[in-house]
Scaffold this motif. Structure first.
Motif, PDB file in Angstrom:
ATOM      1  N   LYS A 253       0.859  -1.145  -0.025  1.00  0.00           N
ATOM      2  CA  LYS A 253      -0.089   0.117   0.174  1.00  0.00           C
ATOM      3  C   LYS A 253       0.846   1.345  -0.009  1.00  0.00           C
ATOM      4  O   LYS A 253       0.287   2.375   0.150  1.00  0.00           O
ATOM      5  CB  LYS A 253      -0.998   0.038   1.149  1.00  0.00           C
ATOM      6  CG  LYS A 253      -2.046  -0.935   1.169  1.00  0.00           C
ATOM      7  CD  LYS A 253      -2.731  -1.060   2.192  1.00  0.00           C
ATOM      8  CE  LYS A 253      -4.113  -2.089   2.297  1.00  0.00           C
ATOM      9  NZ  LYS A 253      -4.764  -2.050   3.155  1.00  0.00           N
TER      10      LYS A 253
ATOM     11  N   LYS B 132       0.023   4.261  -2.195  1.00  0.00           N
ATOM     12  CA  LYS B 132      -1.159   4.977  -1.953  1.00  0.00           C
ATOM     13  C   LYS B 132      -0.810   5.844  -0.708  1.00  0.00           C
ATOM     14  O   LYS B 132      -1.907   6.501  -0.151  1.00  0.00           O
ATOM     15  CB  LYS B 132      -2.189   4.099  -1.574  1.00  0.00           C
ATOM     16  CG  LYS B 132      -2.550   3.235  -2.873  1.00  0.00           C
ATOM     17  CD  LYS B 132      -4.023   2.826  -2.767  1.00  0.00           C
ATOM     18  CE  LYS B 132      -3.629   1.325  -1.988  1.00  0.00           C
ATOM     19  NZ  LYS B 132      -4.895   0.633  -1.941  1.00  0.00           N
TER      20      LYS B 132
ATOM     21  N   HIS C   8     -11.838   3.313   7.444  1.00  0.00           N
ATOM     22  CA  HIS C   8     -11.345   2.052   6.514  1.00  0.00           C
ATOM     23  C   HIS C   8     -10.316   2.676   5.259  1.00  0.00           C
ATOM     24  O   HIS C   8      -9.703   2.193   4.940  1.00  0.00           O
ATOM     25  CB  HIS C   8     -12.551   1.652   5.893  1.00  0.00           C
ATOM     26  CG  HIS C   8     -13.291   0.734   6.947  1.00  0.00           C
ATOM     27  ND1 HIS C   8     -12.681  -0.308   7.401  1.00  0.00           N
ATOM     28  CD2 HIS C   8     -14.598   0.511   7.369  1.00  0.00           C
ATOM     29  CE1 HIS C   8     -13.468  -1.181   8.274  1.00  0.00           C
ATOM     30  NE2 HIS C   8     -14.850  -0.413   8.220  1.00  0.00           N
ATOM     31  N   PHE C   9     -11.029   4.068   5.021  1.00  0.00           N
ATOM     32  CA  PHE C   9     -10.117   4.563   3.916  1.00  0.00           C
ATOM     33  C   PHE C   9      -8.805   4.984   4.249  1.00  0.00           C
ATOM     34  O   PHE C   9      -7.891   4.574   3.562  1.00  0.00           O
ATOM     35  CB  PHE C   9     -10.794   5.948   3.369  1.00  0.00           C
ATOM     36  CG  PHE C   9     -10.010   6.852   2.464  1.00  0.00           C
ATOM     37  CD1 PHE C   9     -10.244   6.430   1.120  1.00  0.00           C
ATOM     38  CD2 PHE C   9      -9.276   7.934   2.590  1.00  0.00           C
ATOM     39  CE1 PHE C   9      -9.671   7.087   0.233  1.00  0.00           C
ATOM     40  CE2 PHE C   9      -8.607   8.381   1.501  1.00  0.00           C
ATOM     41  CZ  PHE C   9      -8.930   7.994   0.117  1.00  0.00           C
TER      42      PHE C   9
ATOM     43  N   ASN D  70      -6.998   3.366   6.594  1.00  0.00           N
ATOM     44  CA  ASN D  70      -6.307   1.953   6.580  1.00  0.00           C
ATOM     45  C   ASN D  70      -6.009   1.356   5.010  1.00  0.00           C
ATOM     46  O   ASN D  70      -5.087   0.820   4.830  1.00  0.00           O
ATOM     47  CB  ASN D  70      -7.118   1.159   7.355  1.00  0.00           C
ATOM     48  CG  ASN D  70      -7.439   1.428   9.034  1.00  0.00           C
ATOM     49  OD1 ASN D  70      -6.435   2.230   9.323  1.00  0.00           O
ATOM     50  ND2 ASN D  70      -8.254   0.816   9.789  1.00  0.00           N
ATOM     51  N   ASP D  71      -7.280   1.495   4.354  1.00  0.00           N
ATOM     52  CA  ASP D  71      -6.936   0.994   3.023  1.00  0.00           C
ATOM     53  C   ASP D  71      -5.840   1.911   2.199  1.00  0.00           C
ATOM     54  O   ASP D  71      -5.250   1.186   1.249  1.00  0.00           O
ATOM     55  CB  ASP D  71      -8.354   1.201   2.024  1.00  0.00           C
ATOM     56  CG  ASP D  71      -9.340   0.109   2.592  1.00  0.00           C
ATOM     57  OD1 ASP D  71      -9.234  -0.755   3.099  1.00  0.00           O
ATOM     58  OD2 ASP D  71     -10.533   0.425   2.028  1.00  0.00           O
TER      59      ASP D  71
END
Length: 191
Positions: A19, A22, A81-82, A84-85
Motif C-alpha cells: 500500500k 497510496k 477504513h479509507f 487504513n486502505d
C-alpha cells in the motif's frame, strides 16, 4: 523458454508494504484523522440529543437522533477504513463530552445544524487540500461526503422551517415530533 507450470515467486520482502504507493501526505492524513474525531463527536452529540429527547417526552425526535448518531458513527468508520486502505493507520481520538441539556427541541435542532455546518467546513477544507496536492483518490472518496453534507444541512434547515410553518406551541411541537418519528422510520438512501 519458461514452461507454463513454472511460476516465479516474489522475493520475501518484495510485497512487504503493497500500500506504500497510496500514501497520503502528512497534511491530508492529519485532516482525515481530525475528521474521524469530528464524526465521533457528531455521533456522541446526536446520542446526547436523543437521550435528552427521550427523557423530555419527544419519542419521535429521540428515534430520529438515535438514527443520526448511528449514521455519524458510520461516517467515522468509513473514514477509518479509507485511511487504513490507503496504508495509513487511523488515529482514534478521545472525544469530549457533548452538551447533554437543551432548552427546547428547536434549540436542539439549531445546534444540530451548526454541528453539520462545522462538519461541512472541515470536508470542504479537505477537498481543497486534495485539489492542491492533486490527490485524486482522496478527492473521489470525499465527493460522497460533500453530497452527504448538502443533504444533512438541508434536513435540519427544513426541520427548523417547520417551527415557522407550524408554530412553537405544545401542539405544534408534538406535530414536529411526529414528523421526526416518520423521518426516523424512513430508511436513508444508500450511496
Amino acid at each position: 523458454m519458461k514452461k507454463f507450470n513454472q511460476i516465479s515467486m516474489p522475493e520475501k520482502d518484495e510485497h512487504k508494504n503493497t500500500k506504500e504507493y497510496k500514501k497520503l501526505s502528512p497534511k491530508m492524513k492529519k485532516a482525515l484523522n481530525d475528521q474521524v474525531g469530528l464524526e465521533g463527536l457528531a455521533s456522541n452529540s446526536y446520542l446526547a440529543m436523543a437521550s435528552w429527547c427521550e427523557v423530555t417526552g419527544y419519542k419521535g425526535a429521540a428515534d430520529y437522533f438515535y438514527a443520526q448518531s448511528d449514521e455519524e458513527r458510520t461516517h467515522m468508520i468509513k473514514i477509518v477504513h479509507f485511511l487504513n486502505d490507503m496504508g495509513n493507520a487511523a488515529t482514534i481520538p478521545a472525544i469530549k463530552a457533548p452538551t447533554a441539556s437543551y432548552k427546547s427541541l428547536e434549540g436542539l435542532i439549531k445546534t444540530a445544524l451548526k454541528n453539520e455546518q462545522t462538519v461541512t467546513t472541515a470536508i470542504h477544507k479537505m477537498v481543497e487540500i486534495t485539489q492542491k496536492e492533486k490527490d485524486h483518490s482522496t478527492y473521489a472518496f470525499l465527493e460522497w461526503f460533500v453530497n452527504e453534507q448538502v443533504q444533512e444541512e438541508t434536513k435540519f434547515e427544513t426541520l427548523l422551517q417547520k417551527f415557522d410553518l407550524i408554530g412553537r406551541d405544545k401542539i405544534a411541537i408534538n406535530e414536529i415530533d411526529k414528523i421526526l418519528a416518520v423521518e426516523a422510520a424512513t430508511p436513508e438512501p444508500t450511496a
